[in-house]
Design a protein around this motif. Structure first.
Motif, mmCIF file in Angstrom:
data_model
loop_
_atom_site.group_PDB
_atom_site.id
_atom_site.type_symbol
_atom_site.label_atom_id
_atom_site.label_comp_id
_atom_site.label_asym_id
_atom_site.label_seq_id
_atom_site.Cartn_x
_atom_site.Cartn_y
_atom_site.Cartn_z
ATOM 1 N N THR A 190 0.817 -1.224 0.000
ATOM 2 C CA THR A 190 0.000 0.000 0.000
ATOM 3 C C THR A 190 0.843 1.263 0.000
ATOM 4 O O THR A 190 0.369 2.311 -0.430
ATOM 5 N N ASP A 208 1.972 5.592 -3.095
ATOM 6 C CA ASP A 208 0.840 4.825 -2.585
ATOM 7 C C ASP A 208 0.323 3.911 -3.693
ATOM 8 O O ASP A 208 0.213 4.325 -4.856
ATOM 9 N N VAL A 211 4.807 -0.642 3.449
ATOM 10 C CA VAL A 211 3.655 -1.013 4.270
ATOM 11 C C VAL A 211 2.758 -1.930 3.446
ATOM 12 O O VAL A 211 2.453 -1.638 2.277
ATOM 13 N N PHE A 212 2.346 -3.030 4.048
ATOM 14 C CA PHE A 212 1.507 -4.017 3.364
ATOM 15 C C PHE A 212 0.185 -4.183 4.097
ATOM 16 O O PHE A 212 0.143 -4.192 5.333
ATOM 17 N N ASP A 213 -0.884 -4.324 3.342
ATOM 18 C CA ASP A 213 -2.187 -4.715 3.880
ATOM 19 C C ASP A 213 -2.212 -6.247 3.909
ATOM 20 O O ASP A 213 -1.972 -6.895 2.888
ATOM 21 N N SER A 268 -4.756 -8.256 4.591
ATOM 22 C CA SER A 268 -6.062 -8.896 4.415
ATOM 23 C C SER A 268 -6.046 -9.960 3.324
ATOM 24 O O SER A 268 -6.853 -10.899 3.355
ATOM 25 N N THR A 325 -2.143 -4.724 9.090
ATOM 26 C CA THR A 325 -1.087 -4.152 8.255
ATOM 27 C C THR A 325 0.271 -4.594 8.800
ATOM 28 O O THR A 325 0.378 -5.055 9.932
ATOM 29 N N CYS A 326 1.287 -4.412 7.957
ATOM 30 C CA CYS A 326 2.641 -4.782 8.348
ATOM 31 C C CYS A 326 3.606 -3.783 7.731
ATOM 32 O O CYS A 326 3.449 -3.385 6.570
ATOM 33 N N GLN A 327 4.619 -3.399 8.506
ATOM 34 C CA GLN A 327 5.624 -2.472 8.007
ATOM 35 C C GLN A 327 6.999 -3.147 7.990
ATOM 36 O O GLN A 327 7.426 -3.724 8.991
ATOM 37 N N ASN A 332 7.528 -4.207 11.781
ATOM 38 C CA ASN A 332 6.560 -3.560 12.678
ATOM 39 C C ASN A 332 7.252 -2.818 13.814
ATOM 40 O O ASN A 332 6.826 -2.866 14.973
#
Length: 558
Positions: free
Chosen positions: A3, A19, A67-69, A71, A93-95, A111
């Motif tokens: 994302t 983005d 940053v990843f979603d 879901s 989410t994950c960073q 994270n």
């Protein structure tokens, strides 16, 4: 899916933030502008080896953040939870963050928590696939190839059966090994039988031990007890003076004569009546206690020896005497286990062989399914390779028996993707294909043939259109857009036909600032996008014809 991507002091990029959304995102720009730097940044965030050369000149370090979603990435979310690296505050989410220092060092965070490069690579492998340079190729790993083939064939139920059978076999082998490691149980059985004989001589339950202690104490103090009982009986019976019972009765008679003058005396009379009853009961009990008492040195010695033996046993087993019964029961259980060990080992041999046969049966079914899926995937991919400008090329899946002798949770075979890039060339392993452009197109063909069934949610293609043009470029763009309907796709491209297919479009440009070349990245809106496609079509001088062609490309995509 990815994302957000932030880059600072990386190569010729001072600072950039992008983005991303679902679908196909294309990235274009002039030659040398740094289009592939975004792919390189994701590569370092995926665990690529640190390179001080990518730090912008004059800066101390480069900083990369993605940053990843989660879901659409359940495998990544599960991995984070297993590693205690999930961030409950951030939700789904994950960073990933990494710094590359000019002196060659690097650090990584997941994270916000420090992580090893190995951890970053393991997590990134569940989040993003980079198709381009060899060192970033997810499909180069045979494990990833097997996972893609099984996803293509929808083999999950068959895989589960094979894995369960392999786990059952392994558990039985571990049990047999554990029993075998005990060695010959004969000596241990003899030792335990001797200990058990010692413990079975007496009643060892806590209540029985308490009774023994009480009997020992009673015999030890028998003389004093007899003397006390006799003295009490004499007083109760009146041998040394008026009996207590007669004294109570006389007291009651005296009070009864005066009760008519004071009614409360009747309450006292009732109390004395109860006392008289209890006095009689006490006399009867005292008589019984006295009858049980006897000065018997032999009986006392027997009790003393028995109690000493139990205390010695308790010290021997390093427990309290009250725990001897539990120790005895534990020895009985261990003896039963040891006596049945040989029978269990023999039984396990049969169970292990049955488990092996069950695994072989399920594995054979999976092998058959994989063979059929491999033919179908090979046929579809070969067709797509031709459509993508590699006419005469062929894709196949090599299936070879697993050399391991033991049941493998992955099945009875190993597979590898093979490619013959040109007619007449022998098929070679995909990981040995030399041309980066060919490799990217082959990877695209495989992913499109598999309909995006790969579990990784984000796919990145770097220069997938290298060395092609015209109608083939249209097809590549269409295939990328089709794949984008199943997975998030990022593509670095120099062809307008491919760029026109994007759901979103970023342009990378370069300019001189303070005597240094710097790159900038910005997302293009509709008008700017038309202008960028015209530039890609017409070169430095953008003509009316180029703009008209760009509008047609966008209109054709719709």
């Amino acid at each position: 899916m990815l994302t957000h991507l932030a880059i600072k002091d990386f190569a010729v990029v001072r600072a950039a933030e992008l983005d991303f959304a679902a679908g196909l995102t294309v990235i274009s720009g002039e030659t040398g502008a740094g289009k592939s730097l975004l792919v390189d940044a994701l590569g370092f965030l995926s665990g690529a080896r640190a390179d001080s050369g990518v730090v912008r000149h004059g800066a101390e370090r480069a900083e990369l953040v993605a940053v990843f979603d989660l879901s659409d990435a359940p495998a990544a979310a599960a991995w984070l939870q297993e590693q205690d690296l999930d961030d409950t505050d951030a939700g789904a989410t994950c960073q990933l963050r990494r710094t590359l220092r000019a002196d060659g060092g690097s650090k990584a965070w997941i994270n916000g928590r420090p992580a090893t490069i190995a951890q970053v690579a393991e997590l990134a492998g569940r989040l993003v696939e980079i198709h381009g340079q060899h060192e970033h190729q997810a499909l180069m790993a045979r494990g990833s190839q097997l996972a893609l083939l099984d996803a293509f064939g929808r083999h999950a139920p068959l895989q589960a059966q094979v894995q369960a059978a392999a786990r059952t076999w392994a558990a039985l082998v571990r049990e047999r090994d554990a029993l075998s490691q005990r060695g010959d149980p004969g000596d241990r059985i003899a030792f335990l039988e001797h200990q058990l004989q010692e413990l079975q001589r007496d009643a060892l339950e806590p209540a029985a031990f308490a009774d023994l202690v009480a009997a020992h104490r009673r015999h030890a103090h028998a003389a004093g007890l007899i003397e006390a009982c006799d003295a009490a009986a004499a007083r109760l019976g009146g041998e040394d003076g008026p009996a207590l019972g007669r004294q109570l009765q006389q007291m009651r008679n005296d009070l009864a004569r005066q009760a008519e003058h004071e009614p409360r005396l009747l309450e006292i009379d009732a109390m004395l009546d109860t006392a008289a009853i209890q006095l009689d009961e006490a006399a009867s009990l005292l008589e019984r206690v006295r009858a049980d008492l006897d000065l018997d040195p032999t009986a006392f010695d027997d009790l003393d020896r028995k109690l000493t033996r139990l205390h010695d046993l308790a010290r021997k087993h390093r427990i309290a005497p009250e725990g001897l019964a539990a120790q005895r029961d534990a020895l009985v259980a261990e003896l039963e286990s040891l006596r049945g060990a040989e029978d269990r080992v023999r039984a396990l041999d049969g169970e292990i062989e049955s488990a092996r046969l069950a695994w072989a049966k399920h594995a054979a079914t999976l092998t058959k399914a994989r063979t059929q899926a491999a033919k179908s995937l090979a046929s579809s991919t070969t067709t797509l390779i031709g459509e993508l400008g590699m006419g005469g090329g062929a894709f196949s899946v090599s299936i070879e028996p697993n050399p391991a002798a033991d049941p493998d949770p992955q099945g009875a075979e190993r597979i590898e993707f093979l490619v013959a890039a040109n007619p007449g060339q022998p098929a070679r392993a995909l990981r040995k294909v030399a041309s980066g452009g060919e490799l990217s197109r082959i990877s695209l063909a495989i992913e499109v043939a598999a309909l995006g069934l790969d579990a990784v949610p984000t796919m990145v293609f770097d220069e997938v259109d290298s060395g092609i043009g015209g109608a083939v470029a249209d097809i590549v763009g269409q295939k990328l857009r089709a794949l984008g309907a199943k997975r998030q796709v990022l593509c670095v491209t120099h062809l307008p036909q491919v760029a026109a297919q994007g759901n979103a479009h970023y342009r990378v440009s370069k300019a001189a600032s303070d005597g240094m070349t710097q790159s900038a990245v910005r997302q293009l809106e509709a008008k700017d996008r038309e202008e960028e496609l015209a530039r890609m079509l017409g070169g430095v001088e953008v003509s009316k014809e180029a703009r008209a062609a760009a509008r047609r490309l966008l209109a054709d995509v719709g």
